[in-house]
Design a protein around this motif. Structure first.
Motif: not given
Ligand code: MG
Ligand code: ATP
Length: 376
Positions: A251-253, A263-266
């Motif tokens: 997971v990007e934060f 949370a940006n994306e999984i």
């Molecule tokens: Mg990304």
């Protein structure tokens, strides 16, 4: 349990599939890669490469017949492909888990539904949704294709509603999400592995620098504090549990200047920001992916050294090959190349990990090595 000697299937032949293949083969598994590209990085090292499209049912049937379990390196595998394979053999992660991450709108709605914050956004299905922009977000904002975006592709920065209208037209009115641009303090990500029993192991948090929407470097350990570390890991674990995810995922934060964690994306697969684990953790994210797929216990995730990972994009290639000898003359550097035949600007060709006694020292060596490499 699927033990060494068995055959594992990999949907997708990119670098992530290649590093999975290496990890699996090291442990004594055979790997069959399915990818439409005749020269795919994973296909060229796999025990077998089935060169076919992801919706070719006769090829999928051959793969399912030959494999004890199948996984993927790529979130855009059609749901129907996974559903077809799930009827024939073991497949992780599930079609249902993958489906939630394939579209940015459903992904953000899913994350929000868990009580986890995301950047303010407005779904743009068609022109009538322009009415929701005011009140939904404040400019500047980024219009992103809802489907099939990666490495910052299909993203346009917008400063007002006219920009949004123009950008939406330029993207052929494909479904989009308009996302408020966050004032970033830093970006971090976390890679985790979740077993078939639901146990989760977390790799150390990675701190990431993106250039032009593409990951440039990852530094571990991150300087974020204990509370932030705890929050990020709990959010990621909650997402994995809600997906009933089995395998390695990331997971990007975003961490905003105001201190918000969004949370940006999984990524339903190993992640570029987890490549440091290849040289700086007791177990790599790819070995963990093999272990989860095969229902084996997870390996130890401890960091063994401060590390900086730097991505090598096609831009580093000039008239000649990059200066490998200079890079490899520094004993701290570990080079990983993906075997791609053609270097193109923005294309991920490889990476290197620099190990040192502190992140400051690793950063200094990595930056110097990277500059030397480019000097054509
Ligand atoms: Mg990304
Ligand atoms: P990848 O698959 O490589 O992660 P992507 O195409 O899915 O890329 P995003 O993760 O949405 O793209 O964005 C890439 C980068 O662009 C982010 O890591 C961040 O640096 C920047 N970015 C994207 N959205 C925002 C935002 N709302 N506010 C600030 N920066 C952003």
């Amino acid at each position: 349990m699927i033990l060494p000697g068995a055959t594992l299937g990999m949907l997708g032949g990119g670098q992530l599939g290649r590093m999975f293949t290496t990890a699996a083969q090291t442990m004594g598994y055979k790997v069959i890669v399915l990818d439409p590209d005749t020269n795919s990085p994973a296909g060229m090292i796999a025990n077998q490469h089935i060169c076919a499209k992801y919706d070719d049912e006769s090829a999928l049937a051959i793969l399912a017949e030959a494999c004890d379990a199948i996984t993927t390196e790529f979130e855009n595998i059609p749901a129907a492909t996974l559903a077809f394979l799930e009827n024939k053999t073991v497949v992780h992660p599930s079609a249902a888990a993958l489906a939630k991450t394939q579209n940015r709108i459903t992904e953000k709605e899913f994350i929000s539904s868990l009580g986890i914050a995301v950047a303010p956004f407005v779904a743009i299905h068609n022109e009538s949704d322009f009415n929701n922009v005011e009140g939904g977000i404040t400019f500047p904002a980024i219009l992103k294709l809802a489907n099939f975006g990666y490495d910052g592709k299909g993203q346009v920065t917008c400063h007002n509603l006219d920009d949004v209208k123009q950008a939406f037209a330029d993207l052929n009115q494909a479904e989009c999400v308009l996302e408020q641009r966050i004032n970033l303090e830093r970006e971090v990500s976390t890679v985790l592995a979740r077993s078939q029993l639901g146990d989760i192991t977390n790799f150390p948090i990675a701190e990431n620098v993106h250039v032009n929407g593409i990951l440039h470097s990852t530094t571990v350990p991150s300087v974020i504090n204990q509370v932030q570390t705890q929050t990020v890991m709990e959010m990621a674990d909650k997402i994995a549990e809600a997906l009933d995810y089995i395998g390695t995922m990331a997971v990007e934060f975003f961490i905003s200047k105001e201190g918000d964690i969004l949370a940006n994306e999984i990524a339903p697969r190993p992640h570029n920001s987890g490549h440091f684990t290849l040289d700086a953790c007791e177990t790599s994210q790819f070995e963990q992916q093999v272990r989860m797929l095969c229902n084996l216990p997870s390996g130890n995730c401890e960091l063994t050294s401060p590390v900086v990972m730097i991505n090598l994009l096609g831009d580093v290639w000039g008239q000649t090959e990059p200066h490998w000898f200079e890079l490899l003359s520094i004993p701290n550097n570990k080079l990983h190349l993906y075997g791609k035949l053609e270097a193109r600007a923005g294309r991920k060709m490889g990476h290197f990990n620099t190990l040192a006694t502190s992140t400051e020292q690793a950063t200094q060596i990595a930056d110097t090595s990277f500059e030397q490499l480019k000097a054509n």
